[in-house]
Design a protein around this motif. Structure first.
Motif, short mmCIF file in Angstrom:
data_model
loop_
_atom_site.label_atom_id
_atom_site.label_comp_id
_atom_site.label_asym_id
_atom_site.label_seq_id
_atom_site.Cartn_x
_atom_site.Cartn_y
_atom_site.Cartn_z
N ILE A 196 7.99 -8.48 23.70
CA ILE A 196 8.10 -7.07 23.30
C ILE A 196 9.56 -6.67 23.57
N SER A 197 10.27 -6.27 22.54
CA SER A 197 11.69 -5.95 22.70
C SER A 197 11.88 -4.86 23.75
N PRO A 198 12.70 -5.11 24.77
CA PRO A 198 12.97 -4.08 25.77
C PRO A 198 13.70 -2.87 25.18
N LYS A 199 14.33 -3.06 24.02
CA LYS A 199 15.13 -1.99 23.42
C LYS A 199 14.38 -1.20 22.35
N THR A 200 13.61 -1.88 21.50
CA THR A 200 12.93 -1.18 20.40
C THR A 200 11.43 -1.07 20.61
N GLY A 201 10.88 -1.86 21.51
CA GLY A 201 9.44 -1.85 21.74
C GLY A 201 8.65 -2.61 20.69
N ARG A 202 9.36 -3.28 19.75
CA ARG A 202 8.66 -4.00 18.69
C ARG A 202 8.22 -5.39 19.17
N VAL A 203 7.15 -5.90 18.52
CA VAL A 203 6.69 -7.26 18.78
C VAL A 203 7.58 -8.19 17.97
N LEU A 204 8.27 -9.11 18.65
CA LEU A 204 9.28 -9.95 18.00
C LEU A 204 8.75 -11.36 17.72
N ASP A 224 19.13 -6.73 18.30
CA ASP A 224 20.55 -6.38 18.18
C ASP A 224 21.47 -7.56 18.51
N GLY A 225 20.90 -8.74 18.69
CA GLY A 225 21.70 -9.92 18.99
C GLY A 225 21.92 -10.19 20.46
N SER A 226 21.50 -9.29 21.32
CA SER A 226 21.68 -9.50 22.76
C SER A 226 20.64 -10.47 23.29
N GLU A 227 21.03 -11.21 24.33
CA GLU A 227 20.11 -12.15 24.95
C GLU A 227 19.31 -11.43 26.04
N GLN A 228 18.00 -11.66 26.02
CA GLN A 228 17.11 -10.98 26.96
C GLN A 228 16.26 -12.02 27.69
N THR A 229 16.03 -11.78 28.96
CA THR A 229 15.11 -12.60 29.74
C THR A 229 14.06 -11.68 30.35
N VAL A 230 12.78 -11.98 30.08
CA VAL A 230 11.70 -11.12 30.59
C VAL A 230 10.60 -12.00 31.16
N PRO A 231 9.84 -11.48 32.11
CA PRO A 231 8.69 -12.23 32.62
C PRO A 231 7.59 -12.29 31.57
N VAL A 232 6.81 -13.35 31.61
CA VAL A 232 5.69 -13.46 30.66
C VAL A 232 4.51 -12.61 31.13
N THR A 233 4.61 -12.03 32.28
CA THR A 233 3.52 -11.23 32.87
C THR A 233 3.77 -9.74 32.66
N GLY A 234 2.76 -8.94 33.02
CA GLY A 234 2.92 -7.48 33.06
C GLY A 234 3.06 -6.79 31.73
N GLY A 235 2.63 -7.44 30.65
CA GLY A 235 2.70 -6.79 29.34
C GLY A 235 4.04 -6.89 28.66
N ASN A 236 4.94 -7.77 29.14
CA ASN A 236 6.25 -7.94 28.49
C ASN A 236 6.18 -8.86 27.28
N VAL A 237 5.12 -9.63 27.17
CA VAL A 237 4.92 -10.50 26.01
C VAL A 237 3.44 -10.45 25.64
N LYS A 238 3.16 -10.88 24.43
CA LYS A 238 1.79 -11.22 24.07
C LYS A 238 1.85 -12.59 23.40
N LEU A 239 0.72 -13.19 23.19
CA LEU A 239 0.70 -14.50 22.54
C LEU A 239 0.41 -14.36 21.06
N GLN A 240 0.94 -15.30 20.27
CA GLN A 240 0.56 -15.39 18.87
C GLN A 240 -0.96 -15.47 18.78
N TRP A 241 -1.49 -15.06 17.64
CA TRP A 241 -2.94 -14.86 17.59
C TRP A 241 -3.75 -16.14 17.82
N LYS A 242 -3.27 -17.30 17.36
CA LYS A 242 -4.03 -18.53 17.59
C LYS A 242 -4.02 -18.92 19.07
#
Length: 530
Positions: A196-204, A224-242
């Motif tokens: 989940i983009s920390p800047k736009t909130g969109r699913v990338l 925006d081209g910036s490099e981001q590092t986020v934890p996979v926990t706490g709602g910062n990512v989701k998994l592809q549907w499969k």
């Protein structure tokens, strides 16, 4: 949703029952014998990209039938849970066609559904929250016993954290499963993690620059081209549907989930990912998809086919449950014209139930629809007959219809036949919206006119209280004497000339209900068209 079988013989019958819910329930019994689990978990999934439709209801209804069969097979000694899981953290990939002002939602594409503004207004925080509420409202109306679960809540609250960290550690194994299922172009950018983009909130949908299993983080390039590092926990990512399918099974320890045929080819992928993440893949049941009136798959975003509320406007919940029970592995049209048949079939099954042996009762759909306790209902007039009564009388006034019913049997009233009264309401609404607009009367040809006149005269010679079989015999006699071959052409002429439609009821029973005098007037009206 418990059942208390009365005798060991009842349990033995259930063990041998051939109805599909029992077949599926037996698989779950064997599964728990192997795993040693003391609770069985059933799950259904819902994608809130559009309003809930009947397919969504069907999945819960069918799963509930399997769940009840499981209770019978285990003597109601094994607790069960049913989780209805909403994938509401999924990004909105396209704007649904059936929402107010679709253009206003375009700027919110790829935001999680629980971050997209609610186009329907009201107090709901988002489009996803609104659709989830609509689903719960309907499931509650039917009295389903379930627990609602939101992907947004589960990801953000940490309920999936343990398995997500495991997924980071098993990243390469998951990729080995996924990459062969993708085209070359998709393989180059694919990742099971959707940040989940920390800047736009969109699913990338972006490739990973790094996956750090030890730290439990992913690194990627933001919009925006910036490099981001986020934890996979706490709602910062989701998994592809499969991968999400398999992850959820592993995290929740799901024992049974059914899904549509469009998932069938992916089921081995879901299973392998579940196993990679330390889970045991659940038992599956694959059902065929529902089709609209054009034979196309129904879709939440298109809004084709029937909605839940539309079916319930014209027929009972029980008839809808029957539609879901019957032949789930066969593709079926889900449109308005299937309603009358399912209404009448439901009451036929209900009438048969009381006279059946116990083994046959377990095969009867109403046993599964009513969780082993079907009601006793006297339904003396079929739904299709009521539709024809409305059609012939050209009246949508309930009191007029009840007048015909009381002429047929003076003891019947709305008070002592409330189920029939409910059916009269449905018949009036269905006729007004779907029968009346398509009624087309035609004039009889010379042979038909002669036969109709003969029928008019023959009815006049019968006693006023002649029963349907006696009247039907006269209809057959006149059709044969007039030389109709095949005889169904005679009945088709009766329906087209007298009722303005191609099909109709058993004509003798219709005349008995409508009344001989009224039926003779109907024939004269048909003859006047010639």
């Amino acid at each position: 949703m418990s059942t208390n079988p009365q005798t060991p013989d009842w349990l033995a019958l259930a063990t041998e029952a051939r109805a599909w819910p029992f077949e599926e329930a037996r698989k779950i019994v064997k599964r728990l014998e192997k795993t040693g689990k003391e609770t069985a978990l059933f799950e259904t999934g819902y994608g809130p990209s559009g309003l809930p439709h009947i397919g969504t209801f069907g999945e819960v209804a069918r799963t509930t039938m399997v769940r009840h069969a499981f209770h019978v097979l285990t003597g109601d000694k094994v607790p069960t849970r049913l989780i209805c899981f909403s994938d509401d953290m999924d990004g909105m990939r396209k704007v649904p066609e059936n929402v107010p002002d679709p253009a206003a939602l375009r700027e919110y594409l790829h935001l999680p559904l629980t971050k997209v503004p609610n186009p329907f207004g009201g107090d709901y925080a988002s489009f996803g929250h609104h659709n989830n509420a609509m689903l719960r409202r309907f499931l509650d109306t039917f009295g389903f016993d379930y627990e609602f679960a939101s992907a947004t809540d589960y990801y953000a609250s940490g309920k999936f954290d343990e398995v997500l960290l495991r997924a980071a550690g098993k990243y390469d194994e998951i990729m080995k499963v996924m990459l062969p299922t993708l085209g070359a172009e998709r393989q180059a950018t694919y990742s099971p993690f959707l940040p989940i983009s920390p800047k736009t909130g969109r699913v990338l949908y972006v490739p990973m620059k790094n996956v750090d299993a030890k730290e439990g983080t992913i690194t990627f390039e933001d919009e925006d081209g910036s490099e981001q590092t986020v934890p996979v926990t706490g709602g910062n990512v989701k998994l592809q549907w499969k991968p999400d399918f398999g992850m959820r099974w592993a995290a929740l320890d799901v024992d049974f989930e059914m899904f549509g045929k469009d998932h069938q080819t992916n089921a081995p992928v879901y299973d392998r990912i579940c196993n990679i993440l330390g889970g045991r893949a659940p038992e599956h049941f694959v059902y065929e998809l529902f089709l609209d009136d054009n034979g196309e798959k129904i879709s939440k975003s298109k809004g084709n086919g029937l909605t839940i509320d539309e079916w319930l406007t014209y027929a009972s919940p029980e008839s809808l449950s029957l539609f879901m029970f019957s032949q789930p592995r066969r593709a079926k049209r889900l449109y308005f014209d299937v309603i009358p048949r399912n209404v009448d079939d439901y009451y036929t099954h209900l009438a048969n139930y009381r006279t059946q042996e116990p083994d046959k009762q377990l095969e009867n759909p109403v046993w599964h629809i009513h969780s082993g306790n079907p009601p006793t209902v006297d339904m003396p007039v079929s739904f299709s007959m009521l539709l024809n009564l409305v059609s012939a009388s050209n009246s949508e006034d309930k009191s007029v219809l009840w007048g015909f019913i009381r002429n047929y049997d003076a003891t019947m009233t709305p008070e002592n036949h409330p189920e029939l009264d409910r059916l009269v309401d449905y018949a009036v609404r269905y006729f007004h919206d779907f029968v009346a607009p398509h009624k087309t009367f035609r004039a009889p040809d010379e042979r038909e006119a002669g036969a109709l006149q003969a029928l008019h005269d023959a009815l006049g010679d019968l006693p006023p209280d002649a029963d349907g079989s006696t009247i039907q015999d006269e209809v057959y006699r006149i059709g044969n004497e007039a030389g109709f071959e095949p005889l169904r052409d005679w009945f088709k002429a009766l329906y087209q000339v007298l009722l303005g439609q191609d099909q109709g009821p058993r004509f003798g029973n219709f005349v008995e209900l409508y009344g001989i005098d009224q039926s003779r007037k109907l024939i004269l009206e048909g003859l006047a068209r010639g």
